[in-house]
Write a protein that holds these residues in place. Sequence first.
Motif, mmCIF file in Angstrom:
data_model
loop_
_atom_site.group_PDB
_atom_site.id
_atom_site.type_symbol
_atom_site.label_atom_id
_atom_site.label_comp_id
_atom_site.label_asym_id
_atom_site.label_seq_id
_atom_site.Cartn_x
_atom_site.Cartn_y
_atom_site.Cartn_z
ATOM 1 N N TYR A 101 0.833 -1.204 0.189
ATOM 2 C CA TYR A 101 -0.124 -0.066 -0.118
ATOM 3 C C TYR A 101 0.804 1.210 0.021
ATOM 4 O O TYR A 101 2.133 1.221 0.466
ATOM 5 N N ARG A 138 -1.911 3.803 3.223
ATOM 6 C CA ARG A 138 -2.105 3.056 4.271
ATOM 7 C C ARG A 138 -2.803 4.064 5.319
ATOM 8 O O ARG A 138 -2.453 4.931 5.867
ATOM 9 N N ALA A 428 -2.233 -5.953 8.291
ATOM 10 C CA ALA A 428 -2.301 -5.131 7.510
ATOM 11 C C ALA A 428 -2.879 -5.694 6.185
ATOM 12 O O ALA A 428 -2.641 -6.997 5.896
ATOM 13 N N TRP A 497 -6.677 -1.679 10.726
ATOM 14 C CA TRP A 497 -6.259 -1.310 9.450
ATOM 15 C C TRP A 497 -7.338 -0.936 8.549
ATOM 16 O O TRP A 497 -8.432 -1.847 8.482
#
Length: 499
Positions: A101, A138, A428, A497
């Motif tokens: 990301y 992110r 993540a 996340w």
Amino acid sequence: MTKSYKSIQPLDRVAIALMLVLCLLIGFMIWQGDAVKPIVRNFNWENQQIGAEDTAFTLTFSRPMDTKSVEDNLKIDPPLAGKISWAGRRMVYTLLTPAPYGTNYKVMLQGARDKFSQTQGKNRLIQAFTGSFSTRNRALLYIGANQEEQGKLVIYNLTQEQKKVLTPKDLIVMDFEPFPEGDKILFSARSSKNPDLLSAQLYTVTTGIVSKVGEQPEPAGKLDLILDNKDYQNLKFDLSPDGETIVVQRGKRDNPGDFGLWHLSATRDSSGEKPTPKRLESQPGGDFLITPDSKAVAVAQGQGTAILSLQGDTTKPLDFLPQFGLVQAFSKDGSQAAMVKFNTDYTRDLFLVTNQGVQKQLLKTTGSILGCNFDPASPTLYCLLTQLVSQEQYIEQPYLVAINLKTQEQKPLLMLPPAQRNVKMSLAPDGLAILLDQVVPVGNTTAPLPTNTLKTDNGEPIATSSLWLMPLLPIADQANLEIKPEQLPLVGFHPHWLP
């Protein structure tokens, strides 16, 4: 002879001239042969912002290509490992791991040849092509724990280092789950004037994020009440992976023994009406988790786990696993699950259970199994566990471990301070980091607490909390490398996340 036969009309002259020009052009092309350069007609990720669920891009060519010359000359910057397959003039590049990301990418192709150019004694090279795409920023969500953000849902963009509060001050957020596109968040919250943890209502709130370049986002912070608490207490909830269905554990207000699972649409209908919850006709259960295909829910019932349909008859389970009391996590494709077995000696076993009927024990612990996540990029399971460090006082110490699902090798990654069971973890979407929180409880619990005091899932008052980011590498790369977590400049708990 009449006048009309003696002269040619101007329109006829134009038509004859055009026909002559076309004949000359056709003759020239036939004489020259097929020398048109092949081109890339379509790149499906052009100027798109992709996420972890996007696993392959396609290039469509104007004519059949020499596949080896395309594969040898295709470049991606930064590099992304993948495998290539063909279907006529369409090339498919499937990523082996999710694209990291917060990154901009270029896809370049030059020097590739037409399929028939070599047999015709020619060297028709493709017109040079450059395409571009990016991955989502992110971003993480958490519940604020400082004075300004207390109990509010906060989004923090790590890529851009921007923070935004999403919920109003009169709500204390208790739990939340993001929708798959990251554009909305489903959350439960109580009034800041009501300390009752069983008074939660379900809401959605917009994040202001769009996944497609060029789309106009809804403003961040747009709130919508999805399920109220008038007749039932809303206890726990889960959002399906496709973002279409919510499953809620509810109890009747005037009859505490009447509780069970309900399901409802995650959005309002076309007329704008709130979704109507429907009860799952099955025996009451404990913890639950919607399956990756969004069609069923795994529920702890009695000594085992039942798989109940969300679309058909729920009175009879689709499957029942009598030896497992809890599902910790499903793999993204649904082929594997991490399941917990509770033993009579108060120990717990963690098993890997596959849809082929394989049941493999991964570990045994005298403490607790707080959470697990499957790595989207490798056969690794990350788990947050505790170990018993004091039998007399029953003090547990949490730690993070990576388990190789092929070799069953366990590698401890991080040891956390003892007596902190209220730890949450979130892996993540690209598999490159884990978020953790470190909650500090209120020291003096004898003094009366304000109604807006933050509390953990088990009702323990929270004084403050810090958030930590743990970078990850494949187990093979971690052998001689010590990775340390980084404390984020954020005060909050329950990190998650954004997809």
